[in-house]
Design an enzyme around this catalytic site. Structure first.
Site, mmCIF file in Angstrom:
data_model
loop_
_atom_site.group_PDB
_atom_site.id
_atom_site.type_symbol
_atom_site.label_atom_id
_atom_site.label_comp_id
_atom_site.label_asym_id
_atom_site.label_seq_id
_atom_site.Cartn_x
_atom_site.Cartn_y
_atom_site.Cartn_z
ATOM 1 N N ASN A 15 0.856 -1.190 0.000
ATOM 2 C CA ASN A 15 0.000 0.000 0.000
ATOM 3 C C ASN A 15 0.889 1.235 0.000
ATOM 4 O O ASN A 15 1.945 1.249 0.641
ATOM 5 C CB ASN A 15 -0.920 0.005 1.221
ATOM 6 C CG ASN A 15 -1.856 -1.188 1.237
ATOM 7 O OD1 ASN A 15 -2.264 -1.677 0.187
ATOM 8 N ND2 ASN A 15 -2.205 -1.661 2.426
ATOM 9 N N ASP A 34 8.082 -6.570 -14.006
ATOM 10 C CA ASP A 34 6.658 -6.241 -13.921
ATOM 11 C C ASP A 34 6.395 -4.869 -14.552
ATOM 12 O O ASP A 34 5.687 -4.052 -14.003
ATOM 13 C CB ASP A 34 6.194 -6.254 -12.461
ATOM 14 C CG ASP A 34 4.671 -6.217 -12.341
ATOM 15 O OD1 ASP A 34 3.989 -6.737 -13.235
ATOM 16 O OD2 ASP A 34 4.169 -5.657 -11.351
#
Length: 677
Positions: free
Chosen positions: A24, A134
């Site tokens: 987060n 990624d």
């Protein structure tokens, strides 16, 4: 994490910025360096996974080595109450995914400019042997000046372990997954090139090339289906620009660009008229020589429909069994073999033998694989021995600083431990040279706040001692406990700075009716300078103070001047035959004298006046006139530059006065015959 919480006593959380599959992200304010930063916290459900935590820390530290204008800089890595966190540069803007959605269609030239920035950042990462793994528009930020910055370097390797199992959270990643990663192979630099090709495709068309209901179905398309033509979606796209997409997204890694710099160079000229007649890029056909099987357990077995996991022959089994039963001759009936049937049987046998031979050949010639052992923390010699035992060889040995791994031991390997490689492949080693050392500079005269913040961010423990000073401005460093030029380990070092708080304030007492000697004693005790004036008074005794300026109760700084008016007594007839005049005297400042004075006091205790360590001169002035004698000090002061003083004289008509100026114990000016001009 709630707003207002201060992480590690330094980063105050402002608000949440977003949530991801692994962490987060929050907007925070760095209280020491007074700037906004992004703080990324490892998700709660991953904090008990030692492997994820280890990779998070290791890869995050590796990301701090990347310094590029198009890479989000990592400032700090730490842990608090079990919370692993990264502190990064805060980029005010949006991600590339939202930028494409809001600005599509994007001009081809702008597409190329953004891609060149991204490719430059990826090239820098690859030169440091860091593979992103990624790359996707969600990990590329676009600031208000349209500058692209890549984020999440190093975290993707830990996230990749969950990419195909947490399908609800990583669908975005699967859209940019290279064929070799979809097969379960190891990610390489060419894997990043493939992802960049998909990103370029999306910027040109506004959509990704492959869609599907599940992550597995999209992954299958990456190594089974050809990339759709961007020119079929937008015929205005030049063939040279489409060729960049096709080459970057070739199924075989060897057909792609060798590095990001080559792709950037090709992309730069893709709009050139010289390439207007370019033919469509066609990669070499064929497989890459390896047969890789996606495991059907776990994701694929649950994600694929029954028709994809059940052999086609099983559907026809009942019918074939029935045919076989009906073809079985009845008992007692004579068997007859038709020559044509015999030929079919022989042909079938040949096919069976051929298939068996192919299977055996594949088994014999299939490369033998092995796993990279975990040698982190072990001595170099032991690590090399374990690599040999695992049928691998030690490649290039790199030296790197590490605060956590002892000198001479392995910090990391590339490829990482657990990676499947062909036997006899090379594995590079990074060997620790111990904690990184830091060379201290001379900070005297610098701002304490900025110096302390810089050193604390480097890992130093910083202490402050405050003292008053009339010559050093408040907040400036006067002394440091560790000499300049020393190289130390920041985490093991505490440095103490003596910092000026400026001059101390003094609330003036009532000096009226005090004698000159009493006033001088008061001024000496409070580090004040006195200036005297004289006046006749029938009310105040001769030699006593008539008035003062500033007056009683005024707040002044140490070193300030207070003017006292002394009484000459009652005015008489002879007073009219007195001459009053002033003389200006320039007092030069002497650097060498100040340095010498400072050196002489270095052996004193720590309570020595702060002025001894600074460049200043002690000045004493003596006067002789009707009110003063050369045997007593008229005025005492400290100077840090050339200074001019005005000396008042009161002498009988026809008489002369005298003065003497002493600087740091040496007479530098005198005049024994001062008269009114």
């Amino acid at each position: 994490m709630r707003s207002g919480y201060t992480l590690n006593g330094r980063y105050r959380i402002i608000r949440a910025l977003g949530e991801g599959g692994m962490a987060n992200v929050y907007l925070a304010h760095d209280l020491i360096l007074d700037r906004d930063v992004s703080v990324k916290l490892l998700r709660l459900d991953l904090r008990d996974d030692p492997s994820t935590i280890r990779r998070f820390q290791r890869e995050a530290l590796a990301a701090t080595e990347l310094v590029h204008q198009n890479i989000v800089q990592v400032y700090d890595v730490g842990e608090e109450n079990g919370m692993q966190y990264l502190v990064m540069e805060y980029v005010e803007g949006t991600d590339l995914k939202a930028y494409i959605k809001d600005h599509f269609p994007i001009a081809y030239q702008e597409v190329i400019q953004i891609m060149e920035q991204i490719l430059g950042a990826v090239q820098t990462a690859h030169e440091h042997n860091i593979i992103h793994r990624d790359l996707k528009p969600q990990n590329i930020l676009i600031d208000q000046n349209r500058v692209a910055k890549i984020t999440d370097f190093g975290i993707a390797v830990a996230l990749s372990e969950h990419s195909l199992t947490q399908t609800n959270t990583v669908l975005g990643s699967v859209h940019y997954l290279s064929p070799e990663q979809a097969r379960g192979g190891m990610a390489t630099k060419q894997s990043d090139i493939y992802s960049l090709g998909i990103i370029l495709y999306e910027m040109l068309t506004g959509t990704v090339p492959f869609e599907g209901e599940t992550a597995v179905s999209i992954a299958l398309k990456h190594f089974q289906s050809e990339i759709p033509s961007v020119r079929e979606i937008d015929p205005r796209i030049p063939q040279a620009l489409e060729n960049v997409v096709l080459k970057a997204t070739s199924k075989r890694p060897e057909d792609r660009y060798t590095d990001a710099a080559s792709m950037a160079e090709d992309l730069k000229t893709s709009l050139s008229p010289k390439r207007a007649g370019e033919l469509k890029f066609t990669p070499m056909r064929g497989d890459d020589g390896e047969t890789k099987v996606l495991p059907l357990s776990g994701v694929l077995s649950s994600a694929l429909p029954l028709s994809e996991t059940t052999p086609a022959e099983a559907k026809d089994m009942p019918e074939k069994t029935a045919d076989k039963a009906s073809a079985t001759p009845k008992k007692g009936r004579k068997k007859t073999r038709h020559p044509r049937r015999r030929k079919f049987l022989m042909a079938g046998l040949v096919v069976v033998l051929l298939i068996a031979g192919i299977i055996i050949g594949m088994a014999l010639f299939r490369p033998h694989m092995t796993s990279v052992p975990d040698v982190v923390g072990k001595k170099e010699a032991i690590a090399k021995t374990e690599l040999v035992s695992a049928h691998l060889t030690a490649g290039t040995v790199h030296k790197t600083a590490s605060a956590k791994v002892k000198v001479g031991r392995v910090v990391r390997t590339e490829p990482r431990s657990g990676t499947q490689l062909k036997q006899e492949s090379e594995v590079d080693l990074w060997i620790s040279t111990g904690p990184k050392r830091y060379k201290l500079a001379d900070y005297q005269g610098d701002s304490y706040a900025s110096t302390a913040a810089k050193l604390q961010a480097t890992g130093f423990t910083v202490h402050r001692e405050s003292v008053h000073s009339t010559s050093v401005p408040a907040g400036k460093i006067m002394q440091q406990s560790i000499e300049a030029g020393q190289s130390v380990v920041p985490a093991d070092t505490a440095v103490t700075f003596t910092v000026s708080t400026g001059s101390e304030t003094v609330t003036l007492a009532d000096l009226t009716d005090k004698t000159k000697a009493q006033a001088q004693s008061y001024a000496s005790n409070h580090n004040l300078n006195l200036a005297f004036q004289y006046a006749y008074s029938s009310d105040v005794t001769k030699g006593h103070v008539i008035r003062q300026s500033p007056g009683e109760g005024a707040v002044v700084q140490e070193g300030d001047e207070v003017t006292l008016t002394l009484s000459r007594g009652a005015e008489s007839e002879s007073s009219s035959s007195v001459d009053q005049f002033s003389v200006s005297v320039k007092i030069p400042f002497d650097d060498s004298s100040a340095d010498s004075s400072s050196t002489d006091t270095t052996d004193d205790s720590s309570d020595t006046s702060s002025s001894s360590s600074t460049a200043s001169n002690l000045i004493q002035i003596y006067l002789r006139d009707q009110d003063h004698s050369l045997s007593t000090i008229y005025k005492q002061m400290t100077i840090t530059a050339d200074t001019t003083v005005t000396l008042p004289f009161t002498v009988a008509s026809g008489k002369s006065g005298a003065y003497k100026v002493v600087r740091d114990g040496h007479v530098i000016a005198s005049d024994n015959h001062v008269t009114k001009n």
